[in-house]
Enzyme design. Sequence first.
Site, PDB file in Angstrom:
ATOM      1  N   ASN A   1      63.998 -40.106  15.255  1.00 47.30           N
ATOM      2  CA  ASN A   1      64.348 -41.364  15.724  1.00 47.30           C
ATOM      3  C   ASN A   1      63.981 -42.118  14.281  1.00 47.30           C
ATOM      4  O   ASN A   1      62.959 -42.357  13.987  1.00 47.30           O
ATOM      5  CB  ASN A   1      63.112 -41.807  16.656  1.00 47.30           C
ATOM      6  CG  ASN A   1      63.312 -43.370  17.033  1.00 47.30           C
ATOM      7  OD1 ASN A   1      64.588 -43.690  16.849  1.00 47.30           O
ATOM      8  ND2 ASN A   1      62.440 -43.818  17.867  1.00 47.30           N
ATOM      9  N   TRP A   2      65.122 -42.472  13.781  1.00 51.35           N
ATOM     10  CA  TRP A   2      65.082 -43.237  12.580  1.00 51.35           C
ATOM     11  C   TRP A   2      64.472 -44.621  12.506  1.00 51.35           C
ATOM     12  O   TRP A   2      64.610 -45.383  11.817  1.00 51.35           O
ATOM     13  CB  TRP A   2      66.551 -43.451  11.860  1.00 51.35           C
ATOM     14  CG  TRP A   2      66.655 -41.877  11.277  1.00 51.35           C
ATOM     15  CD1 TRP A   2      66.040 -40.787  11.268  1.00 51.35           C
ATOM     16  CD2 TRP A   2      67.940 -41.408  10.377  1.00 51.35           C
ATOM     17  NE1 TRP A   2      66.518 -39.516  10.578  1.00 51.35           N
ATOM     18  CE2 TRP A   2      67.983 -40.149  10.000  1.00 51.35           C
ATOM     19  CE3 TRP A   2      69.230 -42.347   9.962  1.00 51.35           C
ATOM     20  CZ2 TRP A   2      68.908 -39.552   9.448  1.00 51.35           C
ATOM     21  CZ3 TRP A   2      70.111 -41.671   9.339  1.00 51.35           C
ATOM     22  CH2 TRP A   2      69.985 -40.118   8.915  1.00 51.35           C
ATOM     23  N   LYS A   3      64.791 -45.161  13.948  1.00 47.06           N
ATOM     24  CA  LYS A   3      64.445 -46.610  14.395  1.00 47.06           C
ATOM     25  C   LYS A   3      65.271 -47.528  13.401  1.00 47.06           C
ATOM     26  O   LYS A   3      66.509 -47.227  12.902  1.00 47.06           O
ATOM     27  CB  LYS A   3      62.920 -46.968  14.173  1.00 47.06           C
ATOM     28  CG  LYS A   3      62.158 -45.987  14.769  1.00 47.06           C
ATOM     29  CD  LYS A   3      60.660 -46.409  15.078  1.00 47.06           C
ATOM     30  CE  LYS A   3      59.748 -45.330  15.241  1.00 47.06           C
ATOM     31  NZ  LYS A   3      58.733 -45.530  15.785  1.00 47.06           N
TER      32      LYS A   3
ATOM     33  N   HIS B   1      62.202 -46.347  25.157  1.00 47.07           N
ATOM     34  CA  HIS B   1      61.050 -46.045  23.892  1.00 47.07           C
ATOM     35  C   HIS B   1      60.119 -47.128  24.233  1.00 47.07           C
ATOM     36  O   HIS B   1      60.564 -48.502  24.623  1.00 47.07           O
ATOM     37  CB  HIS B   1      61.907 -46.179  22.713  1.00 47.07           C
ATOM     38  CG  HIS B   1      60.959 -45.764  21.608  1.00 47.07           C
ATOM     39  ND1 HIS B   1      59.969 -46.490  20.986  1.00 47.07           N
ATOM     40  CD2 HIS B   1      60.773 -44.791  20.842  1.00 47.07           C
ATOM     41  CE1 HIS B   1      59.519 -45.949  20.143  1.00 47.07           C
ATOM     42  NE2 HIS B   1      59.707 -44.844  20.139  1.00 47.07           N
TER      43      HIS B   1
ATOM     44  N   GLU C   1      58.952 -49.372  22.291  1.00 45.38           N
ATOM     45  CA  GLU C   1      59.198 -50.373  21.512  1.00 45.38           C
ATOM     46  C   GLU C   1      60.184 -51.244  22.217  1.00 45.38           C
ATOM     47  O   GLU C   1      59.997 -52.430  22.227  1.00 45.38           O
ATOM     48  CB  GLU C   1      59.702 -49.956  20.120  1.00 45.38           C
ATOM     49  CG  GLU C   1      58.590 -49.534  19.237  1.00 45.38           C
ATOM     50  CD  GLU C   1      59.001 -48.393  18.025  1.00 45.38           C
ATOM     51  OE1 GLU C   1      60.193 -48.298  17.614  1.00 45.38           O
ATOM     52  OE2 GLU C   1      58.097 -47.784  17.586  1.00 45.38           O
TER      53      GLU C   1
ATOM     54  N   GLU D   1      55.127 -40.002  25.168  1.00 50.57           N
ATOM     55  CA  GLU D   1      54.902 -40.893  23.734  1.00 50.57           C
ATOM     56  C   GLU D   1      53.735 -41.780  24.114  1.00 50.57           C
ATOM     57  O   GLU D   1      54.061 -42.967  24.438  1.00 50.57           O
ATOM     58  CB  GLU D   1      56.234 -41.621  22.977  1.00 50.57           C
ATOM     59  CG  GLU D   1      57.095 -40.686  22.723  1.00 50.57           C
ATOM     60  CD  GLU D   1      57.924 -41.257  21.493  1.00 50.57           C
ATOM     61  OE1 GLU D   1      58.066 -40.616  20.733  1.00 50.57           O
ATOM     62  OE2 GLU D   1      58.588 -42.474  21.658  1.00 50.57           O
TER      63      GLU D   1
ATOM     64  N   GLY E   1      53.265 -44.150  15.381  1.00 51.59           N
ATOM     65  CA  GLY E   1      53.551 -45.063  14.109  1.00 51.59           C
ATOM     66  C   GLY E   1      51.780 -45.602  13.674  1.00 51.59           C
ATOM     67  O   GLY E   1      51.566 -46.093  12.588  1.00 51.59           O
TER      68      GLY E   1
ATOM     69  N   SER F   1      53.067 -40.003  15.829  1.00 50.29           N
ATOM     70  CA  SER F   1      52.567 -39.391  14.760  1.00 50.29           C
ATOM     71  C   SER F   1      52.602 -37.958  14.625  1.00 50.29           C
ATOM     72  O   SER F   1      51.555 -37.360  14.239  1.00 50.29           O
ATOM     73  CB  SER F   1      51.028 -39.958  14.560  1.00 50.29           C
ATOM     74  OG  SER F   1      51.250 -41.405  14.358  1.00 50.29           O
TER      75      SER F   1
ATOM     76  N   GLY G   1      59.150 -39.911  14.677  1.00 45.36           N
ATOM     77  CA  GLY G   1      59.735 -41.488  13.919  1.00 45.36           C
ATOM     78  C   GLY G   1      59.480 -41.203  12.566  1.00 45.36           C
ATOM     79  O   GLY G   1      60.607 -40.778  11.753  1.00 45.36           O
ATOM     80  N   GLY G   2      58.487 -41.813  12.175  1.00 46.97           N
ATOM     81  CA  GLY G   2      58.216 -41.749  10.612  1.00 46.97           C
ATOM     82  C   GLY G   2      58.615 -40.486   9.913  1.00 46.97           C
ATOM     83  O   GLY G   2      59.135 -40.661   8.646  1.00 46.97           O
TER      84      GLY G   2
HETATM   85  C1  PEP Z   1      58.583 -42.855  17.864  1.00 46.89           C
HETATM   86  O1  PEP Z   1      58.965 -43.988  17.725  1.00 46.89           O
HETATM   87  O2  PEP Z   1      59.388 -42.258  18.660  1.00 46.89           O
HETATM   88  C2  PEP Z   1      57.446 -41.996  17.318  1.00 46.89           C
HETATM   89  C3  PEP Z   1      57.169 -40.910  17.739  1.00 46.89           C
HETATM   90  O3  PEP Z   1      57.161 -42.742  15.999  1.00 46.89           O
HETATM   91  P1  PEP Z   1      56.019 -41.906  15.053  1.00 46.89           P
HETATM   92  O4  PEP Z   1      56.282 -40.538  14.943  1.00 46.89           O
HETATM   93  O5  PEP Z   1      56.370 -42.452  13.600  1.00 46.89           O
HETATM   94  O6  PEP Z   1      54.928 -41.915  15.619  1.00 46.89           O
END
Ligand code: PEP
Length: 253
Positions: free
Chosen positions: A9-11, A97, A99, A169, A175, A215, A236-237
């Site tokens: 997920n590049w957001k 999600h 967010e 999640e 994050g 994470s 994500g990251g």
């Molecule tokens: C996400 O936003 O779906 C996610 C898992 O982010 P991160 O891996 O950065 O925690």
Amino acid sequence: MRRNIVAGNWKMNKLFPEADDLINNIAEQLRNFDTSDVDVIICPPFPYLELVSDVSEDGDFFTGAQNVSKFENGAYTGEVSATMLKSLGVDYCIVGHSERRKYFKETNFDIAQKIDRLLNEDITPIMCVGETLEQRENEKHFEVIRTQMEEGIFHLKADDMQRCIIAYEPVWAIGTGQTATKEQAQEIHAFIRQLICDKYNDDVAQEVSILYGGSCNAKNAAELFAMPDVDGGLIGGASLKSKDFIEIACSFQ
Ligand code: PEP
């Protein structure tokens, strides 16, 4: 039987030339790996979907979107419909999600409508569920996830439920660098699978891939993915660096 899945997920990250580099690097590196036991999905921002979809035609990965409109089409300025996604070659779409729940006030009922739109276009929903830190500290996490499942996705018939992916999640892990332990992840994944079993039956529950997100990185992916009910990750990251992402995609034993 359910598949192992790693979805990036590049957001809202990367400018177009950077996205171009990243997706071509990922495609290049994936060619050197045997991906027969994992489905890799890349979810870029909307403006880069066509780019990712084009590269995916010769690559060992699928294209996913990060969101979809709950409306079908018409006068909804700024929205992107499921039919538009389909026309770009999108096969998967993240919905619900945390967010989007937090910043855009998406409700479980919005999410239910989005899932219906996606399934109508034969796009696989990746539905996110998860509790906040406060909910976990108050021991409300099971109840929160049960409600998210009941209101967001359990309106589906068994055949459609089997076509969906769930991503657990925990909001406190997204994050933050604070990953759930493998035991915490397994506990919730098993709980989600049991909810699906109770609502439908065990055959359906065994078909649904349940991903962990929060994470997850190249160091901790293997131990998380080794848990019996963890079928991969939503990343994500760590999906923004091709080397890290590929290492995660190769973390299944
Ligand atoms: C996400 O936003 O779906 C996610 C898992 O982010 P991160 O891996 O950065 O925690």
